[in-house]
Design a protein around this motif. Structure first.
Motif, PDB file in Angstrom:
ATOM      1  N   SER A  12       0.853  -1.183   0.000  1.00  0.00           N
ATOM      2  CA  SER A  12       0.000   0.000   0.000  1.00  0.00           C
ATOM      3  C   SER A  12       0.896   1.242   0.000  1.00  0.00           C
ATOM      4  O   SER A  12       2.107   1.147   0.196  1.00  0.00           O
ATOM      5  CB  SER A  12      -0.904   0.001   1.239  1.00  0.00           C
ATOM      6  N   SER A  13       0.294   2.383  -0.252  1.00  0.00           N
ATOM      7  CA  SER A  13       1.060   3.633  -0.194  1.00  0.00           C
ATOM      8  C   SER A  13       0.255   4.675   0.562  1.00  0.00           C
ATOM      9  O   SER A  13      -0.985   4.644   0.561  1.00  0.00           O
ATOM     10  CB  SER A  13       1.387   4.141  -1.602  1.00  0.00           C
ATOM     11  N   TYR A  14       0.976   5.587   1.184  1.00  0.00           N
ATOM     12  CA  TYR A  14       0.307   6.656   1.931  1.00  0.00           C
ATOM     13  C   TYR A  14       1.210   7.879   1.937  1.00  0.00           C
ATOM     14  O   TYR A  14       2.378   7.808   2.331  1.00  0.00           O
ATOM     15  CB  TYR A  14      -0.009   6.216   3.357  1.00  0.00           C
ATOM     16  N   TYR A  15       0.668   8.983   1.468  1.00  0.00           N
ATOM     17  CA  TYR A  15       1.353  10.277   1.492  1.00  0.00           C
ATOM     18  C   TYR A  15       0.668  11.108   2.564  1.00  0.00           C
ATOM     19  O   TYR A  15      -0.568  11.189   2.590  1.00  0.00           O
ATOM     20  CB  TYR A  15       1.232  10.956   0.128  1.00  0.00           C
ATOM     21  N   PRO A  16       1.404  11.735   3.463  1.00  0.00           N
ATOM     22  CA  PRO A  16       0.759  12.415   4.596  1.00  0.00           C
ATOM     23  C   PRO A  16      -0.327  13.393   4.150  1.00  0.00           C
ATOM     24  O   PRO A  16      -0.053  14.339   3.403  1.00  0.00           O
ATOM     25  CB  PRO A  16       1.928  13.129   5.272  1.00  0.00           C
ATOM     26  N   ARG A  17      -1.535  13.154   4.606  1.00  0.00           N
ATOM     27  CA  ARG A  17      -2.659  14.017   4.223  1.00  0.00           C
ATOM     28  C   ARG A  17      -2.415  15.465   4.632  1.00  0.00           C
ATOM     29  O   ARG A  17      -2.871  16.405   3.959  1.00  0.00           O
ATOM     30  CB  ARG A  17      -3.949  13.476   4.873  1.00  0.00           C
TER      31      ARG A  17
END
Length: 446
Positions: A351-356
């Motif tokens: 998965s990927s996540y860029y800081p909101r």
């Protein structure tokens, strides 16, 4: 005159030229293949890459072919040592059958749509970004960062092109993936694709044909049982978004389970496979959900006999961001063993996540909304893009804008991975300006 009006005028002036370039690219049947020792992804993907770089050079870009895996088109900014990357891909999924309006690689404009495999996913955005950068350059709109357009050629199969990049080159300050919808996509589910393989050879089942690719819900499936050919018919879709599709494998298995000729071991396996009726991992024991990304999905996408005559069911699962893929795999392995099967050919992507909370998310979203007059919000997707393998990566465009309903396409047609893949041209034209304004916002914020 505002920057937005300058861009709108430039895009209108170059619209027909852009469409000609896009149709030229769509005509190349760039399905990744791995049987050519001279090229990593086959001659057609290489041709698409070479043609894209040729077009870029003709418009003044500095281009580079990176080992025939991906290429770059670079526009220099005021501080050339600082770069923002934009990623697109030129490879496409197999065309499948039942095209109505044209042959898959013979693009045609019908009403407001350009129809052809890859027109929407992802050659349209790739050519569009090239024109965005060309517009910024020719209009002399200043940028702090150099902008480098990356065009890959193995996104649809396994993304080994971008993994090659990450193992050989340093990461960019920000990577924007133009392969989703507006405004900003700041997270993606993980992906697990796996095979459930019967431990025993099939005896009465002698032929099985179902599935096009590991991310396509199949519209047709067939199996020969004791000399009788059975068929299942459904509605094709993308495995990341199963709603609205009808899975032909499930339709077929419901017939097969009623065959009296099945052996006991065959019936055990068919019953197991036929019992996978939901799209959300419940029947496989891997259901999950979180506030960021929603529910885990798990969809049968292919079924066939392997070289040993054992029955294989391939499943594509999109796992919520909070899930532990290793735990899910062990759970699947246990479940398979309980039903006369083995777990094999496991392929994962993270998965990927860029800081909101990063200000670039709101800056690009605001630019999108100011340009369109809409009130869109950043989001997370179930699909898989290059974001999974790139540091500091977000998705932005070219889809997601509202469009007028049409009766041009039959059910199961017109979508990105469907027959008669269609690019809605009014939104495509609109997206050029939206993307340009979002890119300017990122340049001033990151």
């Amino acid at each position: 005159m505002t920057v937005q009006k300058q861009l709108d005028q430039w895009f209108d002036l170059h619209w027909e030229e852009l469409l000609n370039d896009l149709q030229h690219m769509v005509r190349i049947p760039s399905i990744a293949r791995y049987d050519d020792p001279e090229t990593p992804y086959g001659s057609d993907c290489l041709k698409a890459l070479q043609e894209m770089l040729r077009l870029g050079r003709s418009y003044g870009f500095r281009t580079e072919n990176c080992d025939n895996r991906f290429g770059t088109l670079t526009m220099r900014g005021d501080e050339p040592e600082k770069e923002i990357a934009v990623w697109c891909h030129l490879d496409v999924v197999p065309p499948g059958n039942d095209w109505v309006h044209t042959a898959p690689f013979d693009p045609v404009q019908k009403g407001d749509y350009l129809i052809g495999r890859g027109a929407d996913d992802n050659k349209g955005p790739a050519v569009g970004v090239m024109y965005v950068l060309r517009a910024l350059e020719e209009l002399k709109i200043p940028l702090k960062h150099s902008i480098k357009l990356f065009v890959g050629t193995d996104e649809e199969h396994g993304m080994s092109d971008v993994q090659y990049f990450t193992s050989h080159f340093p990461a960019e300050k920000l990577s924007i993936i133009a392969d989703c919808g507006f405004p900003v996509c700041y997270g993606e589910k993980g992906i697990i694709t796996f095979d459930l393989v019967s431990k025993d050879r099939m005896r009465t089942i002698t032929e099985v044909h179902a599935g096009i690719a590991s991310n396509i819900i199949p519209p047709e499936a067939e199996m020969v049982v004791a000399g009788q050919r059975l068929e299942g018919h459904g509605r094709q879709g993308h495995s990341a978004f199963p709603e609205g599709s009808v899975n032909a494998i499930r339709m077929l298995l419901q017939q097969v389970i009623r065959c009296s000729e099945l052996s006991d071991s065959e019936r055990e396996v068919i019953s197991f496979f036929a019992g996978i009726q939901d799209d959300w991992g419940e029947s496989l024991g891997i259901a999950g959900k979180d506030e960021i990304s929603g529910k885990t999905s798990a969809v049968p996408v292919m079924m066939f006999l392997n070289d040993d005559g054992r029955l294989v069911l391939r499943v594509n699962s999109r796992t919520c961001i909070s899930s532990d893929q290793k735990d899910l795999i062990e759970s699947l392995r246990t479940l398979a063993a309980e039903h006369g099967c083995e777990l094999d050919n496991i392929q994962t992507s993270p998965s990927s996540y860029y800081p909101r909370e990063n200000p670039v998310v709101d800056a690009m979203t605001d630019a999108c909304n100011q340009t369109t007059g809409l009130e869109m919000k950043p989001y997370v997707i179930a699909g898989g893009t290059y974001c999974k393998y790139l540091e500091q990566a977000i998705g932005f465009g070219f889809g997601g804008l509202p469009k007028e309903p049409t009766d041009l396409f039959a059910p199961g047609h017109g979508g990105a991975h469907q027959p008669d893949e269609g690019l809605y041209l009014p939104n495509y034209r609109r997206a050029l300006t939206v993307f340009a304004m979002g890119l300017l916002a990122a340049d001033s914020t990151v």
